[in-house]
Design a protein around this motif. Structure first.
Motif, PDB file in Angstrom:
ATOM      1  N   THR A 270       0.951  -1.191  -0.123  1.00  0.00           N
ATOM      2  CA  THR A 270      -0.141  -0.201   0.127  1.00  0.00           C
ATOM      3  C   THR A 270       0.823   1.286   0.076  1.00  0.00           C
ATOM      4  O   THR A 270       0.751   2.279  -0.743  1.00  0.00           O
ATOM      5  N   LYS A 271       1.764   1.291   0.775  1.00  0.00           N
ATOM      6  CA  LYS A 271       2.816   2.397   0.779  1.00  0.00           C
ATOM      7  C   LYS A 271       3.534   2.682  -0.622  1.00  0.00           C
ATOM      8  O   LYS A 271       3.615   3.807  -1.010  1.00  0.00           O
ATOM      9  N   LYS A 272       3.670   1.583  -0.948  1.00  0.00           N
ATOM     10  CA  LYS A 272       4.430   1.680  -2.281  1.00  0.00           C
ATOM     11  C   LYS A 272       3.624   2.252  -3.560  1.00  0.00           C
ATOM     12  O   LYS A 272       3.838   2.970  -4.257  1.00  0.00           O
ATOM     13  N   LEU A 273       2.219   1.605  -3.459  1.00  0.00           N
ATOM     14  CA  LEU A 273       1.487   2.345  -4.418  1.00  0.00           C
ATOM     15  C   LEU A 273       1.022   3.580  -4.316  1.00  0.00           C
ATOM     16  O   LEU A 273       0.822   4.542  -5.221  1.00  0.00           O
ATOM     17  N   ASN A 274       1.097   4.170  -2.730  1.00  0.00           N
ATOM     18  CA  ASN A 274       0.842   5.483  -2.446  1.00  0.00           C
ATOM     19  C   ASN A 274       1.975   6.354  -2.715  1.00  0.00           C
ATOM     20  O   ASN A 274       1.967   7.630  -2.094  1.00  0.00           O
ATOM     21  N   GLY A 275       3.221   5.811  -3.057  1.00  0.00           N
ATOM     22  CA  GLY A 275       4.435   6.930  -3.180  1.00  0.00           C
ATOM     23  C   GLY A 275       4.904   7.090  -1.769  1.00  0.00           C
ATOM     24  O   GLY A 275       5.575   8.088  -1.635  1.00  0.00           O
ATOM     25  N   ASP A 276       4.638   6.176  -0.748  1.00  0.00           N
ATOM     26  CA  ASP A 276       5.083   6.668   0.734  1.00  0.00           C
ATOM     27  C   ASP A 276       6.401   5.937   0.942  1.00  0.00           C
ATOM     28  O   ASP A 276       6.450   4.823   0.894  1.00  0.00           O
ATOM     29  N   LYS A 277       7.260   6.587   1.264  1.00  0.00           N
ATOM     30  CA  LYS A 277       8.772   6.177   1.379  1.00  0.00           C
ATOM     31  C   LYS A 277       8.972   5.419   2.790  1.00  0.00           C
ATOM     32  O   LYS A 277      10.220   5.039   3.315  1.00  0.00           O
ATOM     33  N   SER A 278       7.937   5.558   3.577  1.00  0.00           N
ATOM     34  CA  SER A 278       8.059   4.914   5.069  1.00  0.00           C
ATOM     35  C   SER A 278       8.313   3.444   4.890  1.00  0.00           C
ATOM     36  O   SER A 278       7.995   2.847   3.896  1.00  0.00           O
ATOM     37  N   LEU A 279       8.832   2.900   6.139  1.00  0.00           N
ATOM     38  CA  LEU A 279       9.058   1.269   6.046  1.00  0.00           C
ATOM     39  C   LEU A 279       8.227   0.575   6.823  1.00  0.00           C
ATOM     40  O   LEU A 279       7.431   1.174   7.711  1.00  0.00           O
ATOM     41  N   VAL A 280       8.129  -0.778   6.615  1.00  0.00           N
ATOM     42  CA  VAL A 280       7.213  -1.499   7.479  1.00  0.00           C
ATOM     43  C   VAL A 280       8.022  -2.628   8.195  1.00  0.00           C
ATOM     44  O   VAL A 280       8.819  -3.160   7.553  1.00  0.00           O
ATOM     45  N   TYR A 281       7.998  -2.661   9.470  1.00  0.00           N
ATOM     46  CA  TYR A 281       8.724  -3.642  10.260  1.00  0.00           C
ATOM     47  C   TYR A 281       7.626  -4.731  10.700  1.00  0.00           C
ATOM     48  O   TYR A 281       6.366  -4.467  11.259  1.00  0.00           O
ATOM     49  N   CYS A 282       7.980  -5.892  10.955  1.00  0.00           N
ATOM     50  CA  CYS A 282       7.296  -6.985  11.486  1.00  0.00           C
ATOM     51  C   CYS A 282       8.142  -7.573  12.264  1.00  0.00           C
ATOM     52  O   CYS A 282       9.267  -8.090  12.070  1.00  0.00           O
ATOM     53  N   LEU A 283       7.608  -8.359  13.370  1.00  0.00           N
ATOM     54  CA  LEU A 283       8.270  -8.973  14.413  1.00  0.00           C
ATOM     55  C   LEU A 283       7.515 -10.383  14.467  1.00  0.00           C
ATOM     56  O   LEU A 283       6.074 -10.549  14.589  1.00  0.00           O
ATOM     57  N   CYS A 284       8.084 -11.702  14.396  1.00  0.00           N
ATOM     58  CA  CYS A 284       7.523 -13.057  14.217  1.00  0.00           C
ATOM     59  C   CYS A 284       8.093 -13.743  15.316  1.00  0.00           C
ATOM     60  O   CYS A 284       9.282 -13.290  15.698  1.00  0.00           O
ATOM     61  N   GLY A 285       7.460 -14.902  15.763  1.00  0.00           N
ATOM     62  CA  GLY A 285       8.087 -15.806  16.690  1.00  0.00           C
ATOM     63  C   GLY A 285       8.754 -16.893  15.930  1.00  0.00           C
ATOM     64  O   GLY A 285       8.287 -17.256  14.639  1.00  0.00           O
ATOM     65  N   ASP A 286      10.070 -17.322  16.334  1.00  0.00           N
ATOM     66  CA  ASP A 286      10.527 -18.686  15.551  1.00  0.00           C
ATOM     67  C   ASP A 286       9.524 -19.809  15.602  1.00  0.00           C
ATOM     68  O   ASP A 286       9.422 -20.267  14.405  1.00  0.00           O
ATOM     69  N   GLY A 287       8.961 -20.222  16.868  1.00  0.00           N
ATOM     70  CA  GLY A 287       7.753 -20.995  16.412  1.00  0.00           C
ATOM     71  C   GLY A 287       6.741 -20.799  15.722  1.00  0.00           C
ATOM     72  O   GLY A 287       6.072 -21.776  15.218  1.00  0.00           O
ATOM     73  N   GLU A 288       6.331 -19.491  15.623  1.00  0.00           N
ATOM     74  CA  GLU A 288       5.473 -19.421  14.697  1.00  0.00           C
ATOM     75  C   GLU A 288       5.633 -19.436  13.266  1.00  0.00           C
ATOM     76  O   GLU A 288       4.780 -19.627  12.550  1.00  0.00           O
ATOM     77  N   LEU A 289       6.948 -19.510  13.030  1.00  0.00           N
ATOM     78  CA  LEU A 289       7.106 -19.845  11.728  1.00  0.00           C
ATOM     79  C   LEU A 289       6.973 -21.268  11.141  1.00  0.00           C
ATOM     80  O   LEU A 289       7.075 -21.612   9.906  1.00  0.00           O
ATOM     81  N   GLN A 290       6.445 -22.071  12.087  1.00  0.00           N
ATOM     82  CA  GLN A 290       5.978 -23.414  11.791  1.00  0.00           C
ATOM     83  C   GLN A 290       4.704 -23.310  11.050  1.00  0.00           C
ATOM     84  O   GLN A 290       4.095 -24.376  10.328  1.00  0.00           O
ATOM     85  N   GLU A 291       4.031 -22.158  10.965  1.00  0.00           N
ATOM     86  CA  GLU A 291       2.614 -22.061  10.477  1.00  0.00           C
ATOM     87  C   GLU A 291       2.784 -21.676   8.930  1.00  0.00           C
ATOM     88  O   GLU A 291       3.706 -20.933   8.510  1.00  0.00           O
ATOM     89  N   GLY A 292       2.023 -22.602   8.133  1.00  0.00           N
ATOM     90  CA  GLY A 292       2.404 -22.695   6.644  1.00  0.00           C
ATOM     91  C   GLY A 292       2.122 -21.183   6.160  1.00  0.00           C
ATOM     92  O   GLY A 292       2.821 -20.956   5.030  1.00  0.00           O
ATOM     93  N   GLN A 293       1.129 -20.337   6.414  1.00  0.00           N
ATOM     94  CA  GLN A 293       0.788 -19.170   5.892  1.00  0.00           C
ATOM     95  C   GLN A 293       2.004 -18.335   5.751  1.00  0.00           C
ATOM     96  O   GLN A 293       2.341 -17.446   4.885  1.00  0.00           O
TER      97      GLN A 293
END
Length: 281
Positions: free
Chosen positions: A134-157
């Motif tokens: 969405t930011k890229k489409l709007n020309g917004d140069k801000s960044l997106v950060y995401c924090l995940c858990g390692d056990g969470e990466l067992q989820e297929g999605q």
């Protein structure tokens, strides 16, 4: 910008908040929260371009953070409060009826700083990719950060999202995994071994860095390097090494504290190991 000493003071107070918040209701997830206190303190106080006093859900023209492993909400709420999104006194309502500070972040009560309900594991990275596009489409140069858990990466999605982000050159996204090696049932290698995360993300087309989640100087250096790498056109993944239960000797690297709180005696012992630097709520 805060000094390293000031950040350490904030992180110590955040850890006190985590212990007190979870102990007062005998519910919550203190272990991973304690482990991520340094990272979130660094991110919210010195790294992200944000406007706590002018919070808007759209997040236009400011950096965004999404907590995918929503069960570590205590550290998220504490950092948001100390950063000025809402009063620190509200931390006393954690997990109570009608509180805005639900066990997992919720948007139903419009808590400033929270833009997505999370804690149904495996979904945060997909949400982050959507926000980044969405930011890229709007020309917004801000960044997106995401924090995940390692056990969470067992989820297929997650892996569909990981494949998509690289294929679509989502180069305004920095994803971080809390690699403490533990989850609610024990060590991740025993529950469902994640293998070599660096190799896996590189195979999916991401750029990969490693970071000490308890060293502020290293956190800043790696995040700055991550921003530079984004200019090459691919998203960045950071393997952040942390200790579950960081700061409390009997909780460190003990998976039982993933979702177990302290009793009154343990609470007193835990707080004795943490400096009260900013005043308890």
């Amino acid at each position: 910008m805060k000094t390293i000493s000031e950040l350490q003071d904030i992180a110590s107070q955040v850890r006190r908040d985590i212990i007190r918040m979870t102990a007062q209701v005998q519910s919550g997830h203190p272990g991973g929260s304690l482990g991520c206190a340094d990272f979130l303190t660094a991110l919210y106080f010195n790294v992200m371009n944000i406007a706590p006093n002018k919070f808007k859900m759209s997040g236009e023209n400011e950096d965004l953070f999404f907590l995918s492993n929503g069960h570590i909400s205590p550290v998220f709420y504490s950092v948001l409060a100390h950063r000025g999104y809402f009063s620190k006194s509200e931390l006393s309502t954690f997990r109570k009826m009608e509180s805005r500070l639900q066990g997992h972040p919720s948007i139903s009560h419009h808590l400033p700083g929270v833009r997505v309900a999370s804690g149904s594991l495996g979904q945060g990275l997909s949400v982050s990719i959507g926000a980044a596009l969405t930011k890229k489409l709007n020309g917004d140069k801000s960044l997106v950060y995401c924090l995940c858990g390692d056990g969470e990466l067992q989820e297929g999605q997650n892996w569909e999202a990981i494949m998509f982000a690289a294929a679509k050159n989502v180069n305004n996204l920095i994803a971080v995994v809390d690699a403490n090696g533990l989850q609610i049932d024990g060590a991740t290698k025993d529950v469902c071994d994640l293998g070599d995360l660096r190799a896996k993300f590189e195979a999916f087309g991401w750029q990969v860095l490693e970071m000490d989640g308890h060293n502020f100087e290293n956190i800043f250096a790696v995040l700055n390097e991550a921003k530079e790498k984004l200019t090459t056109g691919k998203p960045v993944f950071i393997v952040m090494k942390t200790e579950m239960g960081r700061g409390i000797d009997f909780m460190v690297n003990n998976y039982k504290y993933h979702g177990t709180t302290t009793n009154p005696e343990q609470t007193e012992l835990a707080l004795s190991q943490l400096n009260e630097t900013l005043g308890d709520y």
